[in-house]
Design a protein around this motif. Structure first.
Motif, PDB file in Angstrom:
ATOM      1  N   VAL A 101       0.865  -1.174  -0.032  1.00  0.00           N
ATOM      2  CA  VAL A 101      -0.079   0.039  -0.155  1.00  0.00           C
ATOM      3  C   VAL A 101       0.758   1.321  -0.042  1.00  0.00           C
ATOM      4  CG1 VAL A 101      -1.869   1.191   1.139  1.00  0.00           C
ATOM      5  CG2 VAL A 101      -1.726  -1.326   1.201  1.00  0.00           C
ATOM      6  N   PHE A 102       1.606   1.284   1.106  1.00  0.00           N
ATOM      7  CA  PHE A 102       2.434   2.641   1.219  1.00  0.00           C
ATOM      8  C   PHE A 102       3.403   2.843  -0.069  1.00  0.00           C
ATOM      9  CE2 PHE A 102       1.851   1.508   6.124  1.00  0.00           C
ATOM     10  CZ  PHE A 102       0.464   2.116   6.086  1.00  0.00           C
ATOM     11  N   ALA A 103       4.230   1.978  -0.366  1.00  0.00           N
ATOM     12  CA  ALA A 103       4.935   2.107  -1.609  1.00  0.00           C
ATOM     13  C   ALA A 103       4.239   2.414  -2.693  1.00  0.00           C
ATOM     14  CB  ALA A 103       5.880   0.712  -1.712  1.00  0.00           C
ATOM     15  N   VAL A 104       3.094   1.948  -2.976  1.00  0.00           N
ATOM     16  CA  VAL A 104       2.221   2.328  -4.163  1.00  0.00           C
ATOM     17  C   VAL A 104       1.991   3.911  -4.291  1.00  0.00           C
ATOM     18  CG1 VAL A 104       0.278   1.865  -5.348  1.00  0.00           C
ATOM     19  CG2 VAL A 104       1.403  -0.043  -4.412  1.00  0.00           C
ATOM     20  N   VAL A 105       1.533   4.315  -3.155  1.00  0.00           N
ATOM     21  CA  VAL A 105       1.337   5.809  -3.002  1.00  0.00           C
ATOM     22  C   VAL A 105       2.696   6.453  -3.457  1.00  0.00           C
ATOM     23  CG1 VAL A 105       0.585   7.491  -1.617  1.00  0.00           C
ATOM     24  CG2 VAL A 105      -0.574   5.326  -1.268  1.00  0.00           C
ATOM     25  N   THR A 106       3.679   6.076  -2.579  1.00  0.00           N
ATOM     26  CA  THR A 106       4.974   6.944  -2.906  1.00  0.00           C
ATOM     27  C   THR A 106       5.399   6.846  -4.476  1.00  0.00           C
ATOM     28  OG1 THR A 106       5.594   6.285  -0.781  1.00  0.00           O
ATOM     29  CG2 THR A 106       7.328   6.846  -2.239  1.00  0.00           C
ATOM     30  N   LEU A 107       5.186   5.496  -4.871  1.00  0.00           N
ATOM     31  CA  LEU A 107       5.639   5.534  -6.182  1.00  0.00           C
ATOM     32  C   LEU A 107       4.644   6.185  -7.368  1.00  0.00           C
ATOM     33  CD1 LEU A 107       6.543   1.613  -6.089  1.00  0.00           C
ATOM     34  CD2 LEU A 107       7.963   3.374  -7.225  1.00  0.00           C
ATOM     35  N   ILE A 108       3.577   6.331  -6.866  1.00  0.00           N
ATOM     36  CA  ILE A 108       2.628   7.178  -7.894  1.00  0.00           C
ATOM     37  C   ILE A 108       2.970   8.473  -7.833  1.00  0.00           C
ATOM     38  CG2 ILE A 108       0.275   7.769  -8.257  1.00  0.00           C
ATOM     39  CD1 ILE A 108      -0.852   4.945  -7.454  1.00  0.00           C
ATOM     40  N   ASN A 109       3.033   9.094  -6.611  1.00  0.00           N
ATOM     41  CA  ASN A 109       3.407  10.479  -6.404  1.00  0.00           C
ATOM     42  C   ASN A 109       4.648  10.737  -6.920  1.00  0.00           C
ATOM     43  OD1 ASN A 109       0.892  11.327  -5.304  1.00  0.00           O
ATOM     44  ND2 ASN A 109       1.587  10.526  -3.163  1.00  0.00           N
ATOM     45  N   ALA A 110       5.858   9.939  -7.005  1.00  0.00           N
ATOM     46  CA  ALA A 110       7.011  10.129  -7.494  1.00  0.00           C
ATOM     47  C   ALA A 110       7.058  10.252  -8.816  1.00  0.00           C
ATOM     48  CB  ALA A 110       7.885   8.976  -6.829  1.00  0.00           C
ATOM     49  N   PHE A 111       6.334   9.266  -9.542  1.00  0.00           N
ATOM     50  CA  PHE A 111       6.346   9.305 -10.991  1.00  0.00           C
ATOM     51  C   PHE A 111       5.187   9.979 -11.536  1.00  0.00           C
ATOM     52  CE2 PHE A 111       9.048   5.472 -10.224  1.00  0.00           C
ATOM     53  CZ  PHE A 111       9.884   5.648 -11.441  1.00  0.00           C
ATOM     54  N   LEU A 112       4.503  10.693 -10.955  1.00  0.00           N
ATOM     55  CA  LEU A 112       3.171  11.397 -11.431  1.00  0.00           C
ATOM     56  C   LEU A 112       3.573  12.464 -12.432  1.00  0.00           C
ATOM     57  CD1 LEU A 112       0.286  11.132 -11.680  1.00  0.00           C
ATOM     58  CD2 LEU A 112      -0.060  12.652  -9.570  1.00  0.00           C
ATOM     59  N   PRO A 113       4.679  13.203 -12.270  1.00  0.00           N
ATOM     60  CA  PRO A 113       4.980  14.374 -13.062  1.00  0.00           C
ATOM     61  C   PRO A 113       5.419  13.759 -14.460  1.00  0.00           C
ATOM     62  CG  PRO A 113       6.062  14.777 -10.988  1.00  0.00           C
ATOM     63  CD  PRO A 113       5.382  13.323 -10.773  1.00  0.00           C
ATOM     64  N   LEU A 114       6.022  12.620 -14.256  1.00  0.00           N
ATOM     65  CA  LEU A 114       6.539  11.856 -15.624  1.00  0.00           C
ATOM     66  C   LEU A 114       5.297  11.295 -16.571  1.00  0.00           C
ATOM     67  CD1 LEU A 114       9.966  10.256 -14.812  1.00  0.00           C
ATOM     68  CD2 LEU A 114       9.674  12.294 -15.976  1.00  0.00           C
ATOM     69  N   ILE A 115       4.244  10.853 -15.668  1.00  0.00           N
ATOM     70  CA  ILE A 115       3.094  10.364 -16.157  1.00  0.00           C
ATOM     71  C   ILE A 115       2.370  11.371 -16.753  1.00  0.00           C
ATOM     72  CG2 ILE A 115       0.911   8.890 -15.623  1.00  0.00           C
ATOM     73  CD1 ILE A 115       2.507   7.606 -13.458  1.00  0.00           C
ATOM     74  N   ARG A 116       2.231  12.564 -16.116  1.00  0.00           N
ATOM     75  CA  ARG A 116       1.573  13.601 -16.791  1.00  0.00           C
ATOM     76  C   ARG A 116       2.148  14.048 -17.950  1.00  0.00           C
ATOM     77  NH1 ARG A 116      -2.336  16.111 -13.478  1.00  0.00           N
ATOM     78  NH2 ARG A 116      -2.172  15.802 -11.220  1.00  0.00           N
ATOM     79  N   ALA A 117       3.436  13.936 -18.315  1.00  0.00           N
ATOM     80  CA  ALA A 117       4.293  14.441 -19.353  1.00  0.00           C
ATOM     81  C   ALA A 117       3.765  13.365 -20.534  1.00  0.00           C
ATOM     82  CB  ALA A 117       5.671  14.563 -19.009  1.00  0.00           C
ATOM     83  N   ALA A 118       3.341  12.372 -20.285  1.00  0.00           N
ATOM     84  CA  ALA A 118       3.009  11.228 -21.139  1.00  0.00           C
ATOM     85  C   ALA A 118       1.864  11.793 -21.832  1.00  0.00           C
ATOM     86  CB  ALA A 118       2.948   9.955 -20.633  1.00  0.00           C
TER      87      ALA A 118
END
Length: 242
Positions: free
Chosen positions: A119-136
């Motif tokens: 759970v916690f790692a998933v939230v961390t990963l989504i927030n960390a990669f979200l700027p790059l995902i938004r750039a897609a």
């Protein structure tokens, strides 16, 4: 930096369902970052797969590993099209078990261990990669969950499910729904993929499905078109009630 390449990152990608997801996305033409807790395991797994598969050391509980992975993808491509949160643990990864424990046999420490990854790692990963995902152009996030996480699906509670594992997947499904709600006005879609009872090291190969069968739903959700769903959980083509 190649803006036109489709890119994906899969956590826990060196074996089992994760490796099958990596293989399937590479076959679809993605440049796939294969996340593994150790560089050696990731490199060995990547070497056996066709396509552009790039190992990356990624212990999902390590802030340093996550930051390094973000930096690498940003340097290489500047965007991430697909994030598959596949890494997961159960109580048996913490202490030896000859069977699934009853709820009264599990501890708060067991739950903290399982939730840290599931759970916690998933939230961390989504927030960390979200700027790059938004750039897609149209980012996709897939959280590998389980039918055991459902509170309303018939058959989900057959037998004695693990308190820590099952409740962590219930929480993960809620995490998926909350992110989907916030991102509803963007081109990003986030869904949960339940692979079914797959024979892997995770369950001492007691499952009835192959890793490839289990991976198919995650690959489908990772490659959804613009008219696809978001905030849902699927096993194969069936939407689960959770």
């Amino acid at each position: 930096m190649t803006k036109t390449s489709r890119t994906a990152l899969v956590t826990g990608g060196n074996r089992g369902i994760g490796r099958a997801i990596v293989e399937g996305l590479a076959r679809e033409g993605f440049v796939v970052y294969l996340g593994a807790r150790s560089w050696a395991q990731g490199a060995t797994a990547a070497a056996g797969l066709a396509g552009d598969v790039r190992p990356v050391q990624l212990d999902v509980t390590s802030q340093d590993d996550i930051a390094a992975a973000v930096t690498r993808v940003e340097h290489d491509f500047g965007h991430l099209d697909v994030l598959v949160n596949n890494a997961g643990v159960n109580v048996g990864n913490r202490r030896p078990l000859d069977r699934l424990p009853k709820p009264t046999e599990e501890t708060a420490e067991d739950m903290r261990f399982v939730y840290e990854v599931n759970v916690f790692a998933v939230v961390t990963l989504i927030n960390a990669f979200l700027p790059l995902i938004r750039a897609a152009e149209a980012g996709r996030i897939v959280n590998v969950t389980s039918k055991r996480g459902s509170l309303g699906e018939e058959g989900a509670w057959v037998g004695q499910p693990s308190l820590s594992y099952s409740s962590s997947k219930t929480a993960l499904n809620a995490v998926t729904a909350h992110f989907a709600r916030e991102l509803a006005d963007t081109s990003i879609k986030i869904n949960g993929a339940a692979p079914g009872h797959v024979a892997t090291e995770f369950n001492n190969f007691r499952g009835t499905r192959t890793p490839e069968q289990g991976a198919a739903v995650a690959i489908r959700l990772a490659t959804l078109g613009s008219d696809g769903p978001t905030g849902q959980v699927y096993e194969d083509d069936v939407r689960l009630a959770w």
